[in-house]
Design a protein around this motif. Sequence first.
Motif, PDB file in Angstrom:
ATOM      1  N   ALA A  59       0.843  -1.193   0.000  1.00 51.67           N
ATOM      2  CA  ALA A  59       0.000   0.000   0.000  1.00 51.67           C
ATOM      3  C   ALA A  59       0.878   1.243   0.000  1.00 51.67           C
ATOM      4  CB  ALA A  59      -0.922   0.029   1.217  1.00 51.67           C
ATOM      5  N   ASP A  60       0.508   2.199  -0.829  1.00 51.81           N
ATOM      6  CA  ASP A  60       1.118   3.530  -0.771  1.00 51.81           C
ATOM      7  C   ASP A  60       0.254   4.336   0.186  1.00 51.81           C
ATOM      8  OD1 ASP A  60       1.953   6.159  -1.126  1.00 51.81           O
ATOM      9  OD2 ASP A  60       2.291   5.924  -3.274  1.00 51.81           O
ATOM     10  N   THR A  61       0.796   4.672   1.336  1.00 53.93           N
ATOM     11  CA  THR A  61      -0.013   5.320   2.365  1.00 53.93           C
ATOM     12  C   THR A  61      -0.469   6.724   1.972  1.00 53.93           C
ATOM     13  OG1 THR A  61       1.995   6.096   3.499  1.00 53.93           O
ATOM     14  CG2 THR A  61       1.025   4.001   4.239  1.00 53.93           C
ATOM     15  N   ALA A  62       0.102   7.291   0.920  1.00 54.75           N
ATOM     16  CA  ALA A  62      -0.328   8.610   0.461  1.00 54.75           C
ATOM     17  C   ALA A  62      -1.530   8.530  -0.477  1.00 54.75           C
ATOM     18  CB  ALA A  62       0.822   9.328  -0.236  1.00 54.75           C
ATOM     19  N   VAL A  63      -2.011   7.301  -0.744  1.00 58.44           N
ATOM     20  CA  VAL A  63      -3.142   7.101  -1.650  1.00 58.44           C
ATOM     21  C   VAL A  63      -4.324   6.585  -0.840  1.00 58.44           C
ATOM     22  CG1 VAL A  63      -3.993   5.879  -3.676  1.00 58.44           C
ATOM     23  CG2 VAL A  63      -1.601   6.633  -3.582  1.00 58.44           C
ATOM     24  N   GLU A  64      -5.403   7.348  -0.795  1.00 52.96           N
ATOM     25  CA  GLU A  64      -6.526   7.044   0.074  1.00 52.96           C
ATOM     26  C   GLU A  64      -7.079   5.638  -0.140  1.00 52.96           C
ATOM     27  OE1 GLU A  64     -10.955   8.835   1.211  1.00 52.96           O
ATOM     28  OE2 GLU A  64      -9.735   9.792  -0.345  1.00 52.96           O
ATOM     29  N   GLY A  83      -4.485  -2.045  16.419  1.00 57.10           N
ATOM     30  CA  GLY A  83      -3.319  -1.189  16.576  1.00 57.10           C
ATOM     31  C   GLY A  83      -2.797  -0.690  15.249  1.00 57.10           C
ATOM     32  N   LEU A  84      -2.215   0.489  15.261  1.00 53.82           N
ATOM     33  CA  LEU A  84      -1.556   1.069  14.096  1.00 53.82           C
ATOM     34  C   LEU A  84      -0.234   1.668  14.523  1.00 53.82           C
ATOM     35  CD1 LEU A  84      -1.333   2.249  11.179  1.00 53.82           C
ATOM     36  CD2 LEU A  84      -2.587   4.251  12.051  1.00 53.82           C
ATOM     37  N   VAL A  85       0.825   1.295  13.831  1.00 49.00           N
ATOM     38  CA  VAL A  85       2.111   1.979  13.964  1.00 49.00           C
ATOM     39  C   VAL A  85       2.302   2.766  12.679  1.00 49.00           C
ATOM     40  CG1 VAL A  85       4.592   1.766  14.337  1.00 49.00           C
ATOM     41  CG2 VAL A  85       3.015   0.157  15.445  1.00 49.00           C
ATOM     42  N   ASN A  86       2.122   4.063  12.770  1.00 48.73           N
ATOM     43  CA  ASN A  86       2.143   4.971  11.620  1.00 48.73           C
ATOM     44  C   ASN A  86       3.602   5.335  11.349  1.00 48.73           C
ATOM     45  OD1 ASN A  86       0.511   6.225   9.745  1.00 48.73           O
ATOM     46  ND2 ASN A  86      -0.489   7.574  11.218  1.00 48.73           N
ATOM     47  N   VAL A 111       3.843  11.752   1.790  1.00 53.13           N
ATOM     48  CA  VAL A 111       4.074  10.517   2.547  1.00 53.13           C
ATOM     49  C   VAL A 111       4.032  10.784   4.049  1.00 53.13           C
ATOM     50  CG1 VAL A 111       5.707   8.660   3.030  1.00 53.13           C
ATOM     51  CG2 VAL A 111       5.411   9.482   0.684  1.00 53.13           C
ATOM     52  N   ASN A 112       4.784  11.768   4.504  1.00 56.79           N
ATOM     53  CA  ASN A 112       4.958  11.970   5.945  1.00 56.79           C
ATOM     54  C   ASN A 112       3.753  12.626   6.619  1.00 56.79           C
ATOM     55  OD1 ASN A 112       7.459  11.008   5.285  1.00 56.79           O
ATOM     56  ND2 ASN A 112       8.597  12.788   5.998  1.00 56.79           N
ATOM     57  N   VAL A 113       3.022  13.449   5.885  1.00 51.91           N
ATOM     58  CA  VAL A 113       1.874  14.139   6.479  1.00 51.91           C
ATOM     59  C   VAL A 113       0.552  13.532   5.980  1.00 51.91           C
ATOM     60  CG1 VAL A 113       0.710  16.345   6.833  1.00 51.91           C
ATOM     61  CG2 VAL A 113       3.213  16.254   6.721  1.00 51.91           C
ATOM     62  N   ILE A 114       0.295  13.632   4.684  1.00 55.09           N
ATOM     63  CA  ILE A 114      -0.976  13.108   4.160  1.00 55.09           C
ATOM     64  C   ILE A 114      -1.094  11.615   4.452  1.00 55.09           C
ATOM     65  CG2 ILE A 114      -2.389  12.743   2.116  1.00 55.09           C
ATOM     66  CD1 ILE A 114      -2.155  15.670   3.028  1.00 55.09           C
ATOM     67  N   GLY A 115      -0.020  10.871   4.227  1.00 55.89           N
ATOM     68  CA  GLY A 115      -0.061   9.435   4.492  1.00 55.89           C
ATOM     69  C   GLY A 115      -0.341   9.123   5.949  1.00 55.89           C
ATOM     70  N   ALA A 116       0.323   9.831   6.841  1.00 53.51           N
ATOM     71  CA  ALA A 116       0.094   9.607   8.276  1.00 53.51           C
ATOM     72  C   ALA A 116      -1.338   9.941   8.655  1.00 53.51           C
ATOM     73  CB  ALA A 116       1.071  10.446   9.099  1.00 53.51           C
ATOM     74  N   PHE A 117      -1.879  11.032   8.105  1.00 53.34           N
ATOM     75  CA  PHE A 117      -3.248  11.425   8.424  1.00 53.34           C
ATOM     76  C   PHE A 117      -4.262  10.431   7.850  1.00 53.34           C
ATOM     77  CE2 PHE A 117      -1.474  15.239  10.003  1.00 53.34           C
ATOM     78  CZ  PHE A 117      -2.464  15.926  10.701  1.00 53.34           C
ATOM     79  N   SER A 155       7.326  18.314   8.441  1.00 52.16           N
ATOM     80  CA  SER A 155       6.384  17.204   8.257  1.00 52.16           C
ATOM     81  C   SER A 155       6.241  16.408   9.545  1.00 52.16           C
ATOM     82  CB  SER A 155       6.847  16.297   7.104  1.00 52.16           C
ATOM     83  OG  SER A 155       7.955  15.478   7.464  1.00 52.16           O
ATOM     84  N   LYS A 156       7.324  16.267  10.286  1.00 47.45           N
ATOM     85  CA  LYS A 156       7.253  15.519  11.541  1.00 47.45           C
ATOM     86  C   LYS A 156       6.620  16.349  12.658  1.00 47.45           C
ATOM     87  CE  LYS A 156       8.876  11.599  10.153  1.00 47.45           C
ATOM     88  NZ  LYS A 156       8.008  10.392  10.162  1.00 47.45           N
ATOM     89  N   ALA A 157       6.742  17.665  12.587  1.00 49.29           N
ATOM     90  CA  ALA A 157       6.018  18.511  13.537  1.00 49.29           C
ATOM     91  C   ALA A 157       4.514  18.360  13.326  1.00 49.29           C
ATOM     92  CB  ALA A 157       6.446  19.968  13.375  1.00 49.29           C
ATOM     93  N   ALA A 158       4.100  18.196  12.074  1.00 50.99           N
ATOM     94  CA  ALA A 158       2.686  17.944  11.792  1.00 50.99           C
ATOM     95  C   ALA A 158       2.244  16.626  12.412  1.00 50.99           C
ATOM     96  CB  ALA A 158       2.443  17.935  10.285  1.00 50.99           C
ATOM     97  N   VAL A 159       3.108  15.627  12.379  1.00 45.90           N
ATOM     98  CA  VAL A 159       2.792  14.336  12.996  1.00 45.90           C
ATOM     99  C   VAL A 159       2.617  14.497  14.504  1.00 45.90           C
ATOM    100  CG1 VAL A 159       3.694  12.023  13.497  1.00 45.90           C
ATOM    101  CG2 VAL A 159       3.863  12.958  11.184  1.00 45.90           C
ATOM    102  N   ASP A 160       3.438  15.318  15.131  1.00 41.44           N
ATOM    103  CA  ASP A 160       3.303  15.569  16.567  1.00 41.44           C
ATOM    104  C   ASP A 160       1.965  16.232  16.886  1.00 41.44           C
ATOM    105  OD1 ASP A 160       5.789  14.480  16.937  1.00 41.44           O
ATOM    106  OD2 ASP A 160       6.805  16.380  17.368  1.00 41.44           O
ATOM    107  N   ALA A 161       1.549  17.173  16.045  1.00 39.24           N
ATOM    108  CA  ALA A 161       0.254  17.820  16.252  1.00 39.24           C
ATOM    109  C   ALA A 161      -0.886  16.825  16.063  1.00 39.24           C
ATOM    110  CB  ALA A 161       0.096  18.994  15.291  1.00 39.24           C
ATOM    111  N   LEU A 162      -0.746  15.941  15.092  1.00 37.47           N
ATOM    112  CA  LEU A 162      -1.729  14.874  14.881  1.00 37.47           C
ATOM    113  C   LEU A 162      -1.852  14.014  16.131  1.00 37.47           C
ATOM    114  CD1 LEU A 162      -3.506  12.904  13.202  1.00 37.47           C
ATOM    115  CD2 LEU A 162      -1.366  11.881  12.362  1.00 37.47           C
ATOM    116  N   THR A 163      -0.732  13.645  16.704  1.00 37.69           N
ATOM    117  CA  THR A 163      -0.740  12.805  17.904  1.00 37.69           C
ATOM    118  C   THR A 163      -1.496  13.472  19.030  1.00 37.69           C
ATOM    119  OG1 THR A 163       1.362  11.746  17.327  1.00 37.69           O
ATOM    120  CG2 THR A 163       0.744  11.748  19.654  1.00 37.69           C
ATOM    121  N   LEU A 164      -1.184  14.719  19.304  1.00 35.45           N
ATOM    122  CA  LEU A 164      -1.810  15.427  20.421  1.00 35.45           C
ATOM    123  C   LEU A 164      -3.310  15.632  20.196  1.00 35.45           C
ATOM    124  CD1 LEU A 164      -1.458  16.855  23.113  1.00 35.45           C
ATOM    125  CD2 LEU A 164      -0.848  18.935  21.848  1.00 35.45           C
ATOM    126  N   GLY A 165      -3.660  16.116  19.014  1.00 32.95           N
ATOM    127  CA  GLY A 165      -5.066  16.392  18.750  1.00 32.95           C
ATOM    128  C   GLY A 165      -5.920  15.146  18.688  1.00 32.95           C
TER     129      GLY A 165
END
Length: 243
Positions: A59-64, A83-86, A111-117, A155-165
Amino acid sequence: MDNVTIVTGGSRGIGAATCVRLARDGHRVVVGYRSAAHAAHQVVDAVAGAGGQAVAVQADTAVEDEVVALFATAADQLGPVTGLVNNAGIAAPLTRLADVDTADLRRVMDVNVIGAFLCARQAARVMTAGGAIVNVSSTAATLGSPGNYIHYAASKAAVDALTLGLAKELAADGIRVNGVAPGFVHTEIHEQTGDPDRAANVVSRIPVGRLGNPEEIAEAIAWLLSPAASYTTGATLRVAGGL
């Protein structure tokens, strides 16, 4: 709990080590990969060698649509996803922001932002109480990485915000969301920067005086997914040798 955990970017590095580590805790593991099919199936074999059960799913995680299919395949083959390990992520050639190629910038964000989201969103849709998500961030998120890859750090700061929110959003549903922020670790990702020796060259900056190993990051991820971390959500655990 009967654990079925998807690990994106599971064919190498931190992802591969996490798959094997989770198998020792009894997780049935989905080894998500984009293109490294042979390596992904080697991880499946390693999980089997550790006494666990795993399947490899492309799977390409950037593709919905591919993210949705990843979760559906996981459920069909192993059971409901708990469980998910993103973890899927990429770096880019080292350069100042003024010189970043737009195609590289877009791919890192895809990959790092859209895919993680996309993966986190699908997990939120299918998980029930007791589920857990761990997002793999980076110390770059708080260091900024000037002169190297500010776009990767952002991109990784966005991941941190995703985690918190998302942790706050899903707490009432009984789903925990945490992150791990590795420092410099022995993995192949450094080859994507154009300087495969970069990690070794920065050892002098690391307070403990050495690089980390993927297995050390995997231990932190395994703990955050475990019942031992039942009161932990919204946290990003820095595993970086003091950086």
